[in-house]
Scaffold this active site. Structure first.
Site, PDB file in Angstrom:
ATOM      1  N   LYS A  22       0.838  -1.289  -0.111  1.00 37.12           N
ATOM      2  CA  LYS A  22       0.033  -0.163   0.143  1.00 37.12           C
ATOM      3  C   LYS A  22       0.947   1.218   0.108  1.00 37.12           C
ATOM      4  CE  LYS A  22      -2.887   0.823   3.620  1.00 37.12           C
ATOM      5  NZ  LYS A  22      -2.755   2.247   4.034  1.00 37.12           N
ATOM      6  N   ARG A  27       2.918   5.940  -3.481  1.00 34.30           N
ATOM      7  CA  ARG A  27       3.957   6.711  -3.777  1.00 34.30           C
ATOM      8  C   ARG A  27       4.351   6.411  -5.277  1.00 34.30           C
ATOM      9  NH1 ARG A  27       4.396   5.752   1.277  1.00 34.30           N
ATOM     10  NH2 ARG A  27       5.570   7.078   2.799  1.00 34.30           N
ATOM     11  N   GLY A  94      -4.751   8.360   5.266  1.00 37.08           N
ATOM     12  CA  GLY A  94      -3.691   9.258   5.923  1.00 37.08           C
ATOM     13  C   GLY A  94      -2.735   9.304   4.894  1.00 37.08           C
ATOM     14  N   ARG A 122      -7.962  12.813  12.227  1.00 36.73           N
ATOM     15  CA  ARG A 122      -6.725  12.518  12.782  1.00 36.73           C
ATOM     16  C   ARG A 122      -5.853  13.724  12.609  1.00 36.73           C
ATOM     17  NH1 ARG A 122      -5.140   7.373   9.088  1.00 36.73           N
ATOM     18  NH2 ARG A 122      -3.203   7.743  10.626  1.00 36.73           N
ATOM     19  N   SER A 167       7.886   9.374  11.700  1.00 31.35           N
ATOM     20  CA  SER A 167       6.594   9.262  10.686  1.00 31.35           C
ATOM     21  C   SER A 167       7.110   9.386   9.124  1.00 31.35           C
ATOM     22  CB  SER A 167       5.496  10.408  10.955  1.00 31.35           C
ATOM     23  OG  SER A 167       4.598  10.276   9.934  1.00 31.35           O
ATOM     24  N   GLN A 169       4.977   9.636   7.060  1.00 28.31           N
ATOM     25  CA  GLN A 169       4.076  10.490   6.085  1.00 28.31           C
ATOM     26  C   GLN A 169       4.597  11.811   6.206  1.00 28.31           C
ATOM     27  OE1 GLN A 169       0.208   9.490   7.516  1.00 28.31           O
ATOM     28  NE2 GLN A 169       0.086   7.397   6.785  1.00 28.31           N
ATOM     29  N   ASP A 313       2.158  -0.726  11.904  1.00 26.88           N
ATOM     30  CA  ASP A 313       0.969  -1.243  11.297  1.00 26.88           C
ATOM     31  C   ASP A 313       0.524  -2.583  11.719  1.00 26.88           C
ATOM     32  OD1 ASP A 313       0.808   1.368  10.055  1.00 26.88           O
ATOM     33  OD2 ASP A 313       1.116   0.638   8.080  1.00 26.88           O
ATOM     34  N   ARG A 344      -5.742   2.483  18.108  1.00 27.57           N
ATOM     35  CA  ARG A 344      -5.551   0.937  18.198  1.00 27.57           C
ATOM     36  C   ARG A 344      -5.211   0.382  19.545  1.00 27.57           C
ATOM     37  NH1 ARG A 344      -2.668   0.779  12.036  1.00 27.57           N
ATOM     38  NH2 ARG A 344      -4.750   0.878  10.980  1.00 27.57           N
TER      39      ARG A 344
HETATM   40  C1  S3P Z   1       2.743   4.947   5.981  1.00 26.85           C
HETATM   41  C2  S3P Z   1       3.544   5.517   7.045  1.00 26.85           C
HETATM   42  C3  S3P Z   1       2.953   5.099   8.611  1.00 26.85           C
HETATM   43  C4  S3P Z   1       1.890   3.875   8.628  1.00 26.85           C
HETATM   44  C5  S3P Z   1       0.787   4.057   7.378  1.00 26.85           C
HETATM   45  C6  S3P Z   1       1.501   4.021   6.086  1.00 26.85           C
HETATM   46  C7  S3P Z   1       3.326   5.363   4.907  1.00 26.85           C
HETATM   47  O1  S3P Z   1       2.270   6.207   8.970  1.00 26.85           O
HETATM   48  O2  S3P Z   1       1.097   3.640   9.696  1.00 26.85           O
HETATM   49  O3  S3P Z   1      -0.056   2.845   7.356  1.00 26.85           O
HETATM   50  O4  S3P Z   1       2.752   4.967   3.794  1.00 26.85           O
HETATM   51  O5  S3P Z   1       4.109   6.604   4.876  1.00 26.85           O
HETATM   52  P1  S3P Z   1       3.157   7.255  10.082  1.00 26.85           P
HETATM   53  O6  S3P Z   1       3.816   7.859   8.902  1.00 26.85           O
HETATM   54  O7  S3P Z   1       2.063   8.305  10.469  1.00 26.85           O
HETATM   55  O8  S3P Z   1       3.832   6.670  10.960  1.00 26.85           O
END
Ligand code: S3P
Length: 434
Positions: A22, A27, A94, A122, A167, A169, A313, A344
Site C-alpha cells: 500500500k 508513492r 492518511g 486524525r 513518521s 507520512q 501497522d 488502536r
Molecule cells: C505510512 C506510514 C505510517 C503507516 C501508514 C503508512 C506511509 O504512518 O502507519 O499506514 O505509507 O508513509 P506514519 O507515517 O504516520 O507513521
C-alpha cells in the site's frame, strides 16, 4: 458488515501472493503523476485507499489507463491542474492526504483535502507546522484536523526540519514539498521510519544529495516500476499459521524493506519457525518469500521500542497473537497507535477484553497475558487492521469471533477473507452489523 471467523478445525496450508504494498503503491502513483512521460506500474494495490490516490492523481491532470496487469500513468511533468470543484476526497487514507498535502502546498492553485469521518479526526498539525515553515498558506479545523485548505502559494523555501515523530507520512510530505521549494529541504526524525520515498525517488530520476534531503526544482522522470507484495497484508496469514496447529504457509514476493520487517523479528523472538527464501537483493526494495510452519510453545516477549516504527501497522496483529502465546507480551513507546485509523491501543484492548483476554492498557502501550480466548462479538471501530487481527484470532478462539464494521478491510486488503479461506480458514461475511 459483520465478518465471522470460525475456529480452525485443521492447520492452514498453502501458498499466497499477497496484494501490492500500500505505501509503495501510493508513492508509485504520486511520483508517476509528477513525472514527465508515461510510467508503467505492475503489482499496484487496488484497494479503496490507493484508488483514492489514483483518483486524485487523475484530477490533478495525470492520465491513467490499465493495459492487462499494468497501470500506465501519463504524468503531468510537475505541472498539475486544479481539481474540478477544488476538493480532493481521500477517503480513509492518511498516506494519501499527507503526501498530497506536501505536493499541493507548492502549487499555484487553491485546493482542499478532505476524508471520511475517521480521517477527518486524525492529527494534521504535524504536517501543517513544517509546511508553514516552508511558507505554505494552509489551514485546518480548529482541532488541527482535515479538511485541509491549501491556498495558492507564491513560492516555498527549503527547510531543515527536525520531526518530533518518526513518521514516513510527515517525512514524505516535507520532501515532496521540498521538490517545489527553492533551495534544499532536509528532514531528520527520532528513529528511521519506512524509507520508501527515499528509495523510490531516485528510480523516478531524482537523486537525493544527502540522506533524507531533496533539492528544489528536481524533476521526476517516468519509469517502469514493480510494486512488491505488502508485508503488512502478508503477516495476517503468517500469524494465522503461527497460531493454528498443523499449519504451513508460504507467502511469495513480499517486500522485505528492513523498515517494515519488525513483525517478522518479533515472530522469531517468540519462537516461530520462520524462513525467508528466494530473496532478491534489489537496491530499491528487497523482496522475498516468507515461509512459516506451526511450532508449539510460542512465548510472549517485551517488544523492543526500537522495533516499533518497523512494525507500526502490525501492532494490532501482534496484540492478537500475544493473546494465544505463553506468558506476557509488553508493548511500550507506541503512543502513535492512538492516532491511526482508530485508537488502536484502545480498540484492541477493548476487543481482547471482550474475548476474555487479560490486558492492561498504558498511555503508550499495553500488556497482554496469553491464554484461552472466548468467542464473541468485537468492534473494529472501522479500522481495517484491527478487523483483520480479530479475524485471525477467531481461528484460535473457543467459538466464532464476529467483527463489526469489517467492510473497512477493503481499504487495504479487499481479498483478505478469500485468501484466508484459500488456506483453509472459515470466514463468513454477513450483510449487516445488527
Ligand atoms: C505510512 C506510514 C505510517 C503507516 C501508514 C503508512 C506511509 O504512518 O502507519 O499506514 O505509507 O508513509 P506514519 O507515517 O504516520 O507513521
Amino acid at each position: 458488515m459483520l465478518l465471522t471467523s470460525e475456529p480452525a478445525r485443521k492447520g492452514l496450508r498453502g501458498v499466497l501472493n499477497p496484494p501490492g504494498d500500500k505505501s509503495i503503491s501510493h508513492r508509485a502513483l504520486i511520483f508517476a503523476c509528477l513525472a514527465k512521460g508515461r510510467s508503467r506500474i505492475t503489482g499496484l494495490l487496488e484497494s479503496e485507499d490507493t484508488l483514492a490516490t489514483l483518483g486524485a492523481c487523475e484530477q490533478l491532470g495525470a492520465v491513467i489507463e490499465r493495459i492487462g496487469s499494468e497501470i500506465l500513468v501519463s504524468g503531468t511533468g510537475g505541472k498539475l491542474s486544479p481539481p474540478l470543484g477544488g476538493v480532493l476526497e481521500m477517503g480513509n487514507s492518511g498516506t494519501a492526504m499527507r503526501l498530497l498535502a506536501g505536493v499541493l502546498a507548492g502549487q499555484g492553485f487553491d485546493c482542499t483535502l478532505s476524508g471520511d469521518v475517521s480521517l477527518n479526526q486524525r492529527p494534521m498539525r504535524r504536517i501543517v507546522v513544517p509546511l508553514e515553515l516552508m511558507g505554505a498558506d494552509i489551514s485546518t479545523t480548529a482541532q488541527g484536523t482535515a479538511p485541509i485548505r491549501i491556498h495558492a502559494s507564491g513560492s516555498l523555501n527549503g527547510i531543515d526540519y527536525v520531526s518530533p515523530v518518526a513518521s514516513a507520512q510527515i517525512k514524505s510530505c516535507v520532501l515532496l514539498a521540498g521538490l517545489f521549494a527553492s533551495g534544499t529541504t532536509r528532514l531528520s526524525e527520532p528513529r528511521l521510519s519506512r524509507d520508501h520515498t527515499e528509495r523510490m525517488l531516485p528510480m523516478f530520476g531524482v537523486e537525493l544529495p544527502a540522506p533524507c534531503t531533496v533539492n528544489g526544482g528536481a524533476r521526476l522522470r517516468a519509469t517502469r516500476f514493480v510494486v512488491p507484495g505488502d508485508i503488512s497484508s502478508a503477516v495476517f496469514s503468517l500469524a494465522a499459521a503461527a497460531m493454528v496447529p498443523g499449519s504451513s504457509v508460504r507467502v511469495r514476493g513480499v517486500g522485505l524493506n528492513p523498515t517494515r520487517t519488525g513483525f517478522l523479528r518479533c515472530l522469531e523472538a517468540m519462537g516461530a519457525d520462520l524462513a525467508i527464501e528466494n530473496q532478491t537483493g534489489s537496491a530499491t526494495e528487497p523482496v522475498g518469500d516468507v515461509r512459516l510452519n506451526y511450532r508449539a510453545g510460542l512465548k510472549g516477549i517485551d517488544v523492543p521500542e526500537a522495533l516499533v516504527p518497523d512494525m507500526i501497522d502490525e501492532m494490532p496483529l501482534l496484540m492478537a497473537l500475544a493473546a494465544r502465546v505463553d506468558g506476557v507480551t509488553r508493548i511500550r513507546g507506541a503512543a502513535e497507535l492512538r492516532v491511526k485509523e482508530s485508537d488502536r491501543l484502545a480498540v484492541m484492548a477493548a476487543g481482547l477484553h471482550e474475548l476474555g483476554v487479560e490486558v492492561e492498557e498504558y498511555p503508550d502501550g499495553i500488556d497482554i497475558r496469553g491464554g484461552a480466548v472466548n468467542g464473541g462479538r468485537v468492534a473494529s471501530a472501522g479500522d481495517h487492521r484491527c478487523a483483520m487481527s480479530f479475524a485471525v484470532l477467531g481461528l484460535r478462539a473457543a467459538g466464532p469471533v464476529e467483527i463489526e464494521a469489517a467492510e473497512y478491510i477493503a481499504t487495504s486488503y479487499p481479498g483478505f477473507s478469500a485468501d484466508m479461506e484459500q488456506l483453509g480458514a472459515r470466514m463468513q461475511v454477513g450483510e449487516r452489523d445488527e
